[in-house]
Enzyme design. Sequence first.
Site, mmCIF file in Angstrom:
data_model
loop_
_atom_site.group_PDB
_atom_site.id
_atom_site.type_symbol
_atom_site.label_atom_id
_atom_site.label_comp_id
_atom_site.label_asym_id
_atom_site.label_seq_id
_atom_site.Cartn_x
_atom_site.Cartn_y
_atom_site.Cartn_z
ATOM 1 N N ARG A 157 19.059 -28.050 -19.078
ATOM 2 C CA ARG A 157 20.137 -27.064 -19.210
ATOM 3 C C ARG A 157 21.421 -27.851 -19.400
ATOM 4 N NH1 ARG A 157 24.157 -24.302 -19.428
ATOM 5 N NH2 ARG A 157 24.462 -22.217 -18.630
ATOM 6 N N GLU A 203 24.124 -15.035 -24.207
ATOM 7 C CA GLU A 203 22.788 -14.598 -23.801
ATOM 8 C C GLU A 203 22.050 -14.007 -25.001
ATOM 9 O OE1 GLU A 203 21.231 -14.869 -20.756
ATOM 10 O OE2 GLU A 203 22.947 -16.078 -20.165
ATOM 11 N N ARG A 205 15.590 -26.990 -13.328
ATOM 12 C CA ARG A 205 16.016 -27.550 -14.613
ATOM 13 C C ARG A 205 16.940 -28.738 -14.379
ATOM 14 N NH1 ARG A 205 18.472 -22.156 -17.237
ATOM 15 N NH2 ARG A 205 19.641 -22.401 -15.318
#
Length: 159
Positions: free
Chosen positions: A50, A58, A92
């Site tokens: 990430r 989004e 992540r």
Amino acid sequence: MQKYIFYTSLFIFFICPKLFSQNITGHVVGITDGDTFKLLTKDSLLIKVRLANVDCPERKQPFSQKAKQFTSDAVFDQYITIVELKKDRYGRSIANVFYGDSLNLGHELVRNGLAWHYIKYSNDPVLQELEDKAKNDKLGLWQDPTSIAPWEWRKRKRE
């Protein structure tokens, strides 16, 4: 005493994160969205990455697909280096991503109006300058004066 506190604060803020960061190289094997992808290391470890300090639109927001395509064009099937800063609650790797001739993927997304500087988690003055310029030039998502930051969009979806 104030000098001691000042210099200790500087050390903690600027030096300590670098002591705990880790450089990892690998091959990008999948793109999830504009700010998330999968990296396969030479040890065959699959890492979900990430991007640090930025937030792309989004999936159902305008420019989401363009951000994903930009990231894909930049790093998919490429060997890159990430500087892992930490792991998030989903496991992540939160990282700065470098590709090509030392291009920073987060910076390039913001420069092209495809991501917001995520100021809640960042105080990177370069990112803020890049966002201000993209906004001023009405690049990408900044073409829409009513664009909604992804963190606000997620908050509205929860309510």
